[in-house]
Design a protein around this motif. Structure first.
Motif, mmCIF file in Angstrom:
data_model
loop_
_atom_site.group_PDB
_atom_site.id
_atom_site.type_symbol
_atom_site.label_atom_id
_atom_site.label_comp_id
_atom_site.label_asym_id
_atom_site.label_seq_id
_atom_site.Cartn_x
_atom_site.Cartn_y
_atom_site.Cartn_z
ATOM 1 N N GLU A 46 0.838 -1.195 0.000
ATOM 2 C CA GLU A 46 0.000 0.000 0.000
ATOM 3 C C GLU A 46 0.876 1.248 0.000
ATOM 4 O O GLU A 46 1.803 1.368 0.801
ATOM 5 C CB GLU A 46 -0.927 0.012 1.205
ATOM 6 C CG GLU A 46 -1.874 1.210 1.200
ATOM 7 C CD GLU A 46 -2.946 1.141 2.255
ATOM 8 O OE1 GLU A 46 -3.636 2.161 2.463
ATOM 9 O OE2 GLU A 46 -3.109 0.067 2.885
ATOM 10 N N ARG A 91 -0.739 -0.184 -4.467
ATOM 11 C CA ARG A 91 -2.148 0.223 -4.449
ATOM 12 C C ARG A 91 -2.328 1.391 -3.493
ATOM 13 O O ARG A 91 -1.531 1.586 -2.562
ATOM 14 C CB ARG A 91 -3.049 -0.941 -4.033
ATOM 15 C CG ARG A 91 -2.837 -1.397 -2.591
ATOM 16 C CD ARG A 91 -3.745 -2.554 -2.239
ATOM 17 N NE ARG A 91 -3.491 -3.063 -0.890
ATOM 18 C CZ ARG A 91 -4.118 -2.651 0.208
ATOM 19 N NH1 ARG A 91 -5.061 -1.712 0.122
ATOM 20 N NH2 ARG A 91 -3.832 -3.179 1.387
ATOM 21 N N ARG A 98 -5.553 4.111 -1.539
ATOM 22 C CA ARG A 98 -6.949 4.316 -1.173
ATOM 23 C C ARG A 98 -7.494 5.649 -1.668
ATOM 24 O O ARG A 98 -8.680 5.940 -1.484
ATOM 25 C CB ARG A 98 -7.107 4.242 0.351
ATOM 26 C CG ARG A 98 -6.746 2.884 0.930
ATOM 27 C CD ARG A 98 -6.790 2.861 2.450
ATOM 28 N NE ARG A 98 -6.389 1.560 2.956
ATOM 29 C CZ ARG A 98 -7.234 0.540 3.174
ATOM 30 N NH1 ARG A 98 -8.528 0.698 2.948
ATOM 31 N NH2 ARG A 98 -6.779 -0.609 3.617
ATOM 32 N N ASP A 146 -12.906 5.647 0.478
ATOM 33 C CA ASP A 146 -11.784 5.096 -0.260
ATOM 34 C C ASP A 146 -12.143 4.801 -1.713
ATOM 35 O O ASP A 146 -13.293 4.437 -2.026
ATOM 36 C CB ASP A 146 -11.319 3.779 0.375
ATOM 37 C CG ASP A 146 -10.699 3.956 1.745
ATOM 38 O OD1 ASP A 146 -10.355 5.102 2.100
ATOM 39 O OD2 ASP A 146 -10.553 2.942 2.452
ATOM 40 N N LEU A 177 -9.842 2.725 -5.177
ATOM 41 C CA LEU A 177 -8.776 1.750 -5.360
ATOM 42 C C LEU A 177 -7.895 2.191 -6.516
ATOM 43 O O LEU A 177 -8.318 2.160 -7.679
ATOM 44 C CB LEU A 177 -9.334 0.353 -5.652
ATOM 45 C CG LEU A 177 -8.286 -0.721 -5.998
ATOM 46 C CD1 LEU A 177 -7.314 -0.934 -4.838
ATOM 47 C CD2 LEU A 177 -8.954 -2.037 -6.395
ATOM 48 N N VAL A 217 -4.359 1.395 -8.508
ATOM 49 C CA VAL A 217 -3.438 0.275 -8.706
ATOM 50 C C VAL A 217 -2.565 0.562 -9.924
ATOM 51 O O VAL A 217 -3.055 1.071 -10.937
ATOM 52 C CB VAL A 217 -4.204 -1.051 -8.927
ATOM 53 C CG1 VAL A 217 -3.242 -2.180 -9.297
ATOM 54 C CG2 VAL A 217 -4.987 -1.445 -7.689
ATOM 55 N N ASP A 252 -13.378 3.962 -8.485
ATOM 56 C CA ASP A 252 -14.087 4.539 -7.345
ATOM 57 C C ASP A 252 -15.569 4.233 -7.521
ATOM 58 O O ASP A 252 -16.238 4.821 -8.388
ATOM 59 C CB ASP A 252 -13.835 6.048 -7.285
ATOM 60 C CG ASP A 252 -14.150 6.646 -5.926
ATOM 61 O OD1 ASP A 252 -14.690 5.924 -5.074
ATOM 62 O OD2 ASP A 252 -13.868 7.843 -5.712
ATOM 63 N N GLN A 265 -15.879 -4.052 -6.892
ATOM 64 C CA GLN A 265 -14.927 -3.710 -7.940
ATOM 65 C C GLN A 265 -14.075 -4.937 -8.253
ATOM 66 O O GLN A 265 -13.357 -5.440 -7.382
ATOM 67 C CB GLN A 265 -14.049 -2.538 -7.514
ATOM 68 C CG GLN A 265 -12.764 -2.382 -8.304
ATOM 69 C CD GLN A 265 -12.974 -2.228 -9.803
ATOM 70 O OE1 GLN A 265 -13.889 -1.530 -10.230
ATOM 71 N NE2 GLN A 265 -12.138 -2.870 -10.597
ATOM 72 N N GLU A 280 -7.097 -5.609 -9.471
ATOM 73 C CA GLU A 280 -7.956 -4.461 -9.167
ATOM 74 C C GLU A 280 -9.258 -4.940 -8.541
ATOM 75 O O GLU A 280 -10.342 -4.515 -8.908
ATOM 76 C CB GLU A 280 -8.205 -3.607 -10.415
ATOM 77 C CG GLU A 280 -8.767 -4.342 -11.605
ATOM 78 C CD GLU A 280 -9.273 -3.416 -12.688
ATOM 79 O OE1 GLU A 280 -9.197 -2.181 -12.525
ATOM 80 O OE2 GLU A 280 -9.773 -3.925 -13.697
ATOM 81 N N ALA A 312 -11.635 -5.483 -5.117
ATOM 82 C CA ALA A 312 -11.898 -4.978 -3.769
ATOM 83 C C ALA A 312 -13.389 -4.951 -3.515
ATOM 84 O O ALA A 312 -14.203 -4.868 -4.446
ATOM 85 C CB ALA A 312 -11.316 -3.579 -3.584
ATOM 86 N N GLN A 334 -12.049 0.553 1.870
ATOM 87 C CA GLN A 334 -11.545 -0.421 0.915
ATOM 88 C C GLN A 334 -11.054 -1.690 1.603
ATOM 89 O O GLN A 334 -10.283 -1.629 2.562
ATOM 90 C CB GLN A 334 -10.378 0.190 0.117
ATOM 91 C CG GLN A 334 -9.711 -0.753 -0.859
ATOM 92 C CD GLN A 334 -8.282 -0.366 -1.193
ATOM 93 O OE1 GLN A 334 -7.350 -1.140 -0.971
ATOM 94 N NE2 GLN A 334 -8.075 0.848 -1.693
ATOM 95 N N TYR A 375 -9.100 -4.777 0.130
ATOM 96 C CA TYR A 375 -8.421 -5.219 -1.082
ATOM 97 C C TYR A 375 -8.376 -6.740 -1.161
ATOM 98 O O TYR A 375 -8.214 -7.425 -0.146
ATOM 99 C CB TYR A 375 -7.000 -4.656 -1.115
ATOM 100 C CG TYR A 375 -6.222 -4.983 -2.361
ATOM 101 C CD1 TYR A 375 -6.622 -4.492 -3.594
ATOM 102 C CD2 TYR A 375 -5.089 -5.783 -2.302
ATOM 103 C CE1 TYR A 375 -5.906 -4.786 -4.747
ATOM 104 C CE2 TYR A 375 -4.358 -6.080 -3.447
ATOM 105 C CZ TYR A 375 -4.777 -5.575 -4.664
ATOM 106 O OH TYR A 375 -4.060 -5.873 -5.800
#
Length: 327
Positions: A5, A26, A28, A145, A147, A149, A164, A220, A233, A235, A242, A244
């Motif tokens: 992260e 990744r 947030r 949050d 995501l 990536v 998002d 997602q 990707e 989550a 988020q 993950y």
């Protein structure tokens, strides 16, 4: 090995235009600046999918270096009537997509009277656009949050993606002179992309948004294009937080049957989209070609959050898609 992260702003590229190893990970929230260099393989886009009780609207501002491919896709949920307003603009004339962190504005103009503007401020994004027979003026506040990536195919080819989902949205849609309110029961999804791509690529993408058991849930999921890169990707979002999912998932669907379900499964995911509409878009302009199958529908099933707690996704609205691109 879990994808690390990133918590501080970072440049996607080194000064020579190659991938910055420190950018792989990744986030947030949007933290990747994307000072992309080179021409011909660079892709930039801002996409918003907006689902209301009456309509689905997909809005794209994009630049592929040698062309812009703006698009508006509109579906009446009650009747299934749909239309596409799009174009292919050589050298991406009339299109602006910044490589900076927000706040910024992405915009495009094409043809006669066609325009889209997506203005990302620090706490909300306004989305405005107009074409003959259609207009949109909505605002989507940040609600937790996202995501972000980085997908590394090599040090020369890579993509930063920000997804998002389950964002509130309000405002007005105007279709053929009639205004439709956007508010309760409406959701927005952002797909932001900046990167340098191989000429051919196939991807899966799925998104879902809604309220389940009094909680705001976002789904997602992605596949194919991230396989073997060490990044996913995937989550689930619970009330804006988020969770993950770093495993590669299995996608099951039948493109020959429009009404057939789309299922995505893994150790932490077992979800199914039951379609109520399918979009098939084909573009073949010699250099640029694509085929998109996008199923709009309702999700059911479960995902596990970071603590291993099952999150119910029954009733989320959204889509699943396969896109094949030569670009």
């Amino acid at each position: 090995m879990p994808l690390r992260e990133i918590t501080e702003p970072v440049d996607l590229c080194l000064p020579n235009g190659r991938l910055n190893p420190a950018a792989v990970g990744r986030t947030r929230t949007p933290l990747h600046r994307s000072p992309l260099r080179g021409w011909g393989r660079t892709k930039r886009w801002e996409y918003w999918g907006i689902m209301t009780p009456d309509w689905f609207v997909g809005l794209t501002v994009s630049s592929l270096d040698y062309a812009a491919v703006p698009s508006i896709y509109l579906v009446n949920r009650a009747t299934g009537e749909h239309r596409t307003i799009g174009g292919l603009v050589p050298l991406a004339r009339g299109t602006s997509i910044p490589d900076t962190l927000p706040p910024f504005e992405a915009s495009t103009r094409w043809g006669r009277g066609n325009e889209l503007r997506m203005t990302s401020a620090r706490s909300a994004t306004s989305i405005r656009g107009a074409t003959p027979g259609f207009a949109i003026d909505v605002t989507s506040p940040d609600a937790g949050d996202a995501l972000g990536v980085v997908v590394p195919w090599s040090d020369r080819l890579f993509q930063y993606t920000l997804k998002d989902v389950a964002r509130p949205v309000s405002g007005t849609l105007t279709v053929d002179g009639r205004d439709y309110p956007v508010g309760e029961g409406s959701w927005a999804v952002l797909d932001r992309g900046r990167g340098r791509w191989p000429y051919r690529m196939t991807w899966n993408w799925a998104a879902g948004s809604g309220l389940v058991d009094g909680r705001r849930i976002g789904l997602q999921l992605g596949g194919k294009w991230t396989d073997g890169t060490g990044s996913t990707e995937n989550a689930v979002f619970v009330d804006g937080v988020q969770h993950y999912i770093d495993e590669e998932l299995t996608w099951q669907y039948d493109l020959d049957h429009a009404a057939s379900p789309w299922r995505v499964v893994g150790e932490r995911v077992d979800v199914t989209l039951t379609p109520w509409h399918r979009r098939v878009e084909r573009t073949n302009a010699v250099v640029v070609a694509s085929t998109i199958y996008q199923a709009l529908g309702t999700w059911s099933g479960w995902m596990l959050d970071s603590r291993g707690t099952r999150v119910n996704v029954d009733g989320l609205t959204g889509w699943a898609e396969q896109a094949q691109n030569r670009w």
